[in-house]
Design a protein around this motif. Structure first.
Motif, mmCIF file in Angstrom:
data_model
loop_
_atom_site.group_PDB
_atom_site.id
_atom_site.type_symbol
_atom_site.label_atom_id
_atom_site.label_comp_id
_atom_site.label_asym_id
_atom_site.label_seq_id
_atom_site.Cartn_x
_atom_site.Cartn_y
_atom_site.Cartn_z
ATOM 1 N N GLY B 53 -10.491 16.791 1.018
ATOM 2 C CA GLY B 53 -11.791 16.116 1.036
ATOM 3 C C GLY B 53 -11.770 14.786 0.308
ATOM 4 O O GLY B 53 -12.575 13.907 0.576
ATOM 5 N N GLY B 54 -10.854 14.620 -0.629
ATOM 6 C CA GLY B 54 -10.814 13.342 -1.351
ATOM 7 C C GLY B 54 -10.016 13.416 -2.629
ATOM 8 O O GLY B 54 -9.189 12.561 -2.904
ATOM 9 N N PHE B 57 -7.085 18.059 -5.147
ATOM 10 C CA PHE B 57 -6.824 19.105 -6.141
ATOM 11 C C PHE B 57 -6.158 20.311 -5.461
ATOM 12 O O PHE B 57 -6.555 20.706 -4.358
ATOM 13 C CB PHE B 57 -8.133 19.522 -6.812
ATOM 14 N N ILE B 161 -23.930 10.419 -1.089
ATOM 15 C CA ILE B 161 -23.575 11.016 -2.374
ATOM 16 C C ILE B 161 -23.551 12.547 -2.306
ATOM 17 O O ILE B 161 -22.935 13.200 -3.143
ATOM 18 C CB ILE B 161 -24.514 10.520 -3.506
ATOM 19 N N GLY B 163 -21.828 14.161 -0.456
ATOM 20 C CA GLY B 163 -20.442 14.558 -0.241
ATOM 21 C C GLY B 163 -19.736 14.880 -1.542
ATOM 22 O O GLY B 163 -18.765 15.627 -1.565
ATOM 23 N N GLU B 164 -20.223 14.309 -2.639
ATOM 24 C CA GLU B 164 -19.668 14.641 -3.963
ATOM 25 C C GLU B 164 -20.094 16.067 -4.271
ATOM 26 O O GLU B 164 -21.255 16.418 -4.100
ATOM 27 C CB GLU B 164 -20.207 13.642 -5.001
ATOM 28 N N VAL B 198 -16.130 24.832 -3.827
ATOM 29 C CA VAL B 198 -16.436 23.849 -2.788
ATOM 30 C C VAL B 198 -15.115 23.380 -2.195
ATOM 31 O O VAL B 198 -14.228 22.931 -2.913
ATOM 32 C CB VAL B 198 -17.201 22.632 -3.353
ATOM 33 N N ALA B 380 -17.528 10.362 -9.592
ATOM 34 C CA ALA B 380 -16.453 9.430 -9.237
ATOM 35 C C ALA B 380 -16.892 8.377 -8.223
ATOM 36 O O ALA B 380 -16.091 7.537 -7.821
ATOM 37 C CB ALA B 380 -15.254 10.215 -8.707
ATOM 38 N N PHE B 381 -18.156 8.417 -7.814
ATOM 39 C CA PHE B 381 -18.646 7.419 -6.857
ATOM 40 C C PHE B 381 -18.370 6.009 -7.361
ATOM 41 O O PHE B 381 -17.868 5.163 -6.626
ATOM 42 C CB PHE B 381 -20.155 7.618 -6.651
HETATM 43 C C1 LIG Z 1 -18.711 9.785 -3.831
HETATM 44 C C2 LIG Z 1 -17.928 10.956 -3.313
HETATM 45 C C3 LIG Z 1 -18.068 11.333 -1.979
HETATM 46 C C4 LIG Z 1 -17.367 12.422 -1.474
HETATM 47 N N1 LIG Z 1 -17.528 12.758 -0.162
HETATM 48 C C5 LIG Z 1 -16.868 13.832 0.321
HETATM 49 C C6 LIG Z 1 -17.028 14.238 1.686
HETATM 50 O O1 LIG Z 1 -17.761 13.607 2.464
HETATM 51 N N2 LIG Z 1 -16.359 15.334 2.121
HETATM 52 C C7 LIG Z 1 -15.539 16.055 1.293
HETATM 53 O O2 LIG Z 1 -14.980 17.051 1.718
HETATM 54 N N3 LIG Z 1 -15.357 15.697 0.007
HETATM 55 C C8 LIG Z 1 -15.996 14.607 -0.487
HETATM 56 N N4 LIG Z 1 -15.831 14.266 -1.813
HETATM 57 C C9 LIG Z 1 -14.955 15.117 -2.651
HETATM 58 C C10 LIG Z 1 -15.721 16.326 -3.200
HETATM 59 O O3 LIG Z 1 -16.358 15.964 -4.406
HETATM 60 C C11 LIG Z 1 -14.797 17.504 -3.493
HETATM 61 O O4 LIG Z 1 -13.729 17.062 -4.255
HETATM 62 C C12 LIG Z 1 -14.244 18.174 -2.258
HETATM 63 O O5 LIG Z 1 -15.254 18.532 -1.371
HETATM 64 C C13 LIG Z 1 -13.471 19.410 -2.650
HETATM 65 O O6 LIG Z 1 -12.861 20.005 -1.538
HETATM 66 P P1 LIG Z 1 -11.276 20.021 -1.375
HETATM 67 O O7 LIG Z 1 -10.695 20.436 -2.681
HETATM 68 O O8 LIG Z 1 -11.044 20.993 -0.288
HETATM 69 O O9 LIG Z 1 -10.875 18.631 -1.004
HETATM 70 C C14 LIG Z 1 -16.508 13.155 -2.324
HETATM 71 C C15 LIG Z 1 -16.364 12.764 -3.655
HETATM 72 C C16 LIG Z 1 -17.053 11.679 -4.146
HETATM 73 C C17 LIG Z 1 -16.874 11.285 -5.574
#
Ligand SMILES: Cc1cc2nc3c(=O)[nH]c(=O)nc-3n(C[C@H](O)[C@H](O)[C@H](O)COP(=O)(O)O)c2cc1C
Ligand code: SF4
Ligand code: FES
Lengths: 160, 407
Positions: B53-54, B57, B161, B163-164, B198, B380-381
Motif C-alpha cells: 500500500g505504501g 512494512f 487522507i 488512505g492513511e 490494515v 506521513a502525508f
Molecule cells: C497520505 C497517505 C496515503 C495513503 N494512501 C494509501 C492508499 O490509498 N492505499 C493503501 O493501501 N495504503 C495507503 N497508505 C498506506 C497506509 O497508511 C498503510 O500503510 C497501508 O494501508 C498498510 O497496508 P500494507 O501493509 O498492506 O501496505 C497511505 C499512507 C499515507 C501516509
C-alpha cells in the motif's frame, strides 16, 4: 425542497437499521447513510444533516463536520449530472488543462459551477486512479477514458 | 514470465466465482483451514511479503503484533481507498479478481483470529465497488463467508487522507478522516478501539498464492529483502501505459523501456516518479534501480504504491510540481500546523513561479520551509509532500530558475 420532504421511506429506514447493525458501533454506518441521503434528497442540506443526526443520536454539528470534510457530499443542489475532470499529474501530462478548458467553454461555466439549466455540475478533481487512460474524467458513476475534445463533445451531448 | 496476481486478467469472466475456481481459487483457503494461525503468520513472514500500500512494512510481522492475550474482537480492514497519484492497480484487482481479495481476507482473518473484516473502497470507485460487492454475495452463497468470518463493504466519500491507515479508521468509525497519533498502532488499538490489521488490497491478494505454493517459492521470486511480484502502474509519456506485474527485482529502466514500450513523443526520457506522486523524483540517469522497497530507498526515493509516472523532454518539471503542490494543498486534513500552512503556501509559491512571477529567493525559501516541517506531523502525508517539493527543485533547479529569470 421543503423541510417536510426530508424523510426516508419505511423501507429506507429498515435499510438504515440494517447498515447500522453491520458495525460494532452504529456510527460506522454514517458515511453509507449520508450517501443514501444524497441519493434520495439530491444533496445534503442542513435539514438532511439534522435528520441523519437524529437517526444516529449524534449532534447535527458532528454530522455537519463530517459532511463538509468529504468531497463527494454536495451541500447545495447539484446538476442532474456531475462531470469531474481529473487534473492530477498523469492527466496533466496528457493534456488535462486543454480538456478542462474545452469543457468549460462548451458549458460556459467554471469548475465548481452548475449550468443555468441545472443539467451539469463541473468539477476539477484529483487523481481518480485511471492514469493509464489519461486524460480522463468521471461522469456520474462512469469513468470516461482517453479523452479528446471530440470525445468530450459526444459525451456531453449525451447527457440529458 | 511468472504471473501471480494478474494470471487470470485476460479471462473476461475472471471476476466470477466460477472462473476463480477454474483458475484454482479457494484451494489455498482449504489448505489454510488445516493450519494453525501461528503457522500462517510464519509462512507469510518467511515469504518476505511486504505491504504494497505504501509503507512496505513486513506483513507477517505486522500480523504478529496483535496482542496474544486479547479476548475481545479483532478486525481486519482492507485499504481499497486507492488515491495515490499515478496508481491504479487496486482498481484492476477489485474489478478483475475480487475473489482473490476475499480468499486473502479469509486466510488473514484466520491468522489474526478475526471474525469481521471491512473493505474500505474509495467513493469514486463505483464500478469496482459493484463488482466487489457482487463477489462478496457469491462468496456468501458458496458459504466461504458467513461461517466464522463476515465481510462488510464500506464506501468512502472522497478524501485522499483516508488512505492513511488511521485516517481510514476514523472514517470507518463515522468521523472525518483525521489521522491519529501513533502509538498506539492499529494492531494494538484500531477500529472501534479494538486491535486491527490494515492491509492493502494487493498485499492480501498475495496471501493465497503464498499459502498454496509455499513461502520459499514466493520469497524466491523477489530480492533478498522482499518476496514476490507486484503490480506496477505505469502512466505518463510511455507508449503502452498500463499495469505490469513483474518480480520486484525488475529495474525501472526495464519497466519503462521493455514493458511499457519506451517513451512517447520526443522519445527522450527526462524524469520519472517511481512510486506514486509522493515519491521523490528520479532523473533519466537514475533509472538503473531495482523496484523493490530497498532498491528505491537506497536511490533516495521510495517505492510507495509503485505508481510510475514517466516524463519526457517536453514535460515541464515546475508545472508537474505545481500540479502536485495543488493536490497536497487540497488534501491536507488540516490537523497539523506545518502541513496545513506549508502545503497552501508552497502551492501559491510554485504557482507564482510557473506563472512567471517568481522571485530569486523563492526556491531556497520553499526548500527551507518544506524541510523544517518534515518529521513533525501526525501522519506521513506531509513527509510525502516534502519529497516532491525538495527533489523536484534540487534536481531540476535550472528549469525553475529559467522561469524566474524571465520574471
Ligand atoms: C497520505 C497517505 C496515503 C495513503 N494512501 C494509501 C492508499 O490509498 N492505499 C493503501 O493501501 N495504503 C495507503 N497508505 C498506506 C497506509 O497508511 C498503510 O500503510 C497501508 O494501508 C498498510 O497496508 P500494507 O501493509 O498492506 O501496505 C497511505 C499512507 C499515507 C501516509
Ligand atoms: S500531516 Fe497533514 S494530513 Fe497528516 S494529520 Fe497532519 S495535517 Fe493531517
Ligand atoms: S492523474 Fe488523472 S487519473 Fe490519475
Amino acid at each position: 425542497m421543503s423541510v417536510a420532504a426530508i424523510a426516508f421511506s419505511p423501507e429506507q429506514l429498515a435499510e438504515v437499521r440494517r447498515l447500522q447493525s453491520l458495525y460494532p458501533d452504529k456510527r460506522g454506518a454514517l458515511l453509507p447513510v449520508l450517501h443514501m441521503a444524497q441519493d434520495t434528497f439530491g444533496y445534503v442540506s442542513l435539514e438532511a444533516e439534522e435528520y441523519v443526526a437524529g437517526l444516529f443520536d449524534l449532534s447535527p454539528a458532528h454530522v455537519h463536520e463530517v459532511v463538509t470534510f468529504y468531497t463527494l457530499y454536495f451541500r447545495e443542489p447539484k446538476g442532474r449530472h456531475v462531470v469531474a475532470v481529473c487534473h492530477n499529474l498523469s492527466c496533466h501530462l496528457a493534456g488535462a488543462p486543454e480538456i478542462l478548458a474545452h469543457v468549460k467553454r462548451r458549458l460556459g461555466i467554471e469548475a465548481g459551477e452548475t449550468t443555468g439549466d441545472g443539467r451539469i455540475t463541473l468539477q476539477a478533481v484529483e487523481c481518480l486512479c485511471a492514469c493509464e487512460a489519461a486524460p480522463m474524467m468521471q461522469v456520474d458513476d462512469r469513468y470516461e477514458l482517453n479523452l479528446t475534445p471530440e470525445k468530450v463533445d459526444r459525451i456531453l451531448e449525451g447527457l440529458a | 514470465m511468472t504471473l501471480v496476481l494478474t494470471r487470470s486478467f485476460d479471462d473476461s469472466s475472471s471476476h466470477t466465482l466460477e472462473a476463480y475456481r477454474a483458475h484454482g481459487g479457494y484451494a489455498a483457503w482449504e489448505k489454510a483451514q488445516a493450519m494453525e494461525p501461528a503457522a500462517i503468520v510464519d509462512e507469510v513472514k518467511a515469504a518476505n511479503l511486504r505491504g504494497l500500500g505504501g509503507a512496505g512494512f513486513p506483513t507477517g510481522v505486522k500480523w504478529s503484533f496483535i496482542p496474544k492475550n486479547h479476548t475481545g474482537p479483532v478486525y481486519l480492514v482492507v485499504n481499497a481507498d486507492e488515491g495515490e497519484p499515478g496508481t491504479f492497480k487496486d482498481r484492476y484487482l477489485l474489478e478483475r479478481d475480487p475473489h482473490a481479495l476475499i480468499e486473502g481476507m479469509l486466510i488473514a482473518a484466520r491468522a489474526i483470529r478475526s471474525a469481521l473484516g471491512f473493505v474500505y473502497i474509495r467513493g469514486e470507485y463505483v464500478e469496482p465497488w459493484r463488482r466487489f460487492s457482487a463477489a462478496v454475495r457469491e462468496a456468501y452463497d458458496a458459504h466461504h463467508l458467513g461461517r466464522g468470518f463476515d465481510v462488510v463493504v464500506h464506501r468512502g466519500a472522497g478524501a485522499y487522507i483516508c488512505g492513511e491507515e488511521t485516517g481510514l479508521i476514523s472514517s470507518l468509525e463515522g468521523k472525518k478522516g483525521w489521522p491519529k497519533v501513533k502509538p498506539p498502532f492499529p494492531a494494538i488499538k484500531g477500529a472501534f478501539g479494538q486491535p486491527t490489521i490494515v492491509n492493502n488490497v494487493e498485499t492480501l491478494c498475495c496471501v493465497p498464492p503464498i499459502i498454496e505454493r509455499g513461502a520459499a517459492w514466493f520469497a524466491g521470486l523477489g530480492t533478498k529483502t522482499q518476496g514476490g511480484t507486484r503490480m506496477y502502474s505505469v502512466s505518463g509519456r510511455v507508449k503502452r501505459p498500463g499495469v505490469y506485474e513483474t518480480p520486484v527485482s525488475v529495474t525501472l529502466r526495464q519497466l519503462i523501456f521493455e514493458h511499457a514500450g519506451g517513451v512517447t513523443a520526443s522519445g527522450r526520457l527526462k524524469a520519472v516518479v517511481p512510486g506514486g506522486g509522493s515519491a521523490p523524483i528520479l532523473t533519466a540517469d537514475e533509472i538503473d534501480v531495482t523496484m523493490d522497497v530497498d532498491g528505491l530507498k537506497n536511490a533516495g526515493s521510495m517505492i510507495g504504491s509503485a505508481g510510475v509516472v514517466v516524463m519526457d523532454e517536453s514535460a515541464s518539471i515546475p508545472e508537474a510540481l505545481m500540479v502536485l503542490a495543488r493536490f497536497y494543498a487540497h488534501e491536507s486534513c488540516g490537523q497539523c500546523t506545518p502541513c496545513r500552512e506549508s502545503t497552501g503556501w508552497i502551492y501559491k509559491m510554485v504557482h507564482r513561479i510557473v506563472e512567471g512571477h517568481g522571485h530569486k529567493d523563492d526556491l531556497d525559501t520553499i526548500v527551507d520551509v518544506a524541510k523544517r516541517g518534515g518529521g513533525t506531523t501526525i501522519c506521513a502525508f506531509y513527509d510525502g509532500a516534502v519529497g516532491p517539493y525538495v527533489s523536484y527543485i534540487e534536481k531540476f533547479r535550472p528549469e525553475f530558475e529559467a522561469l524566474i529569470s524571465r520574471a
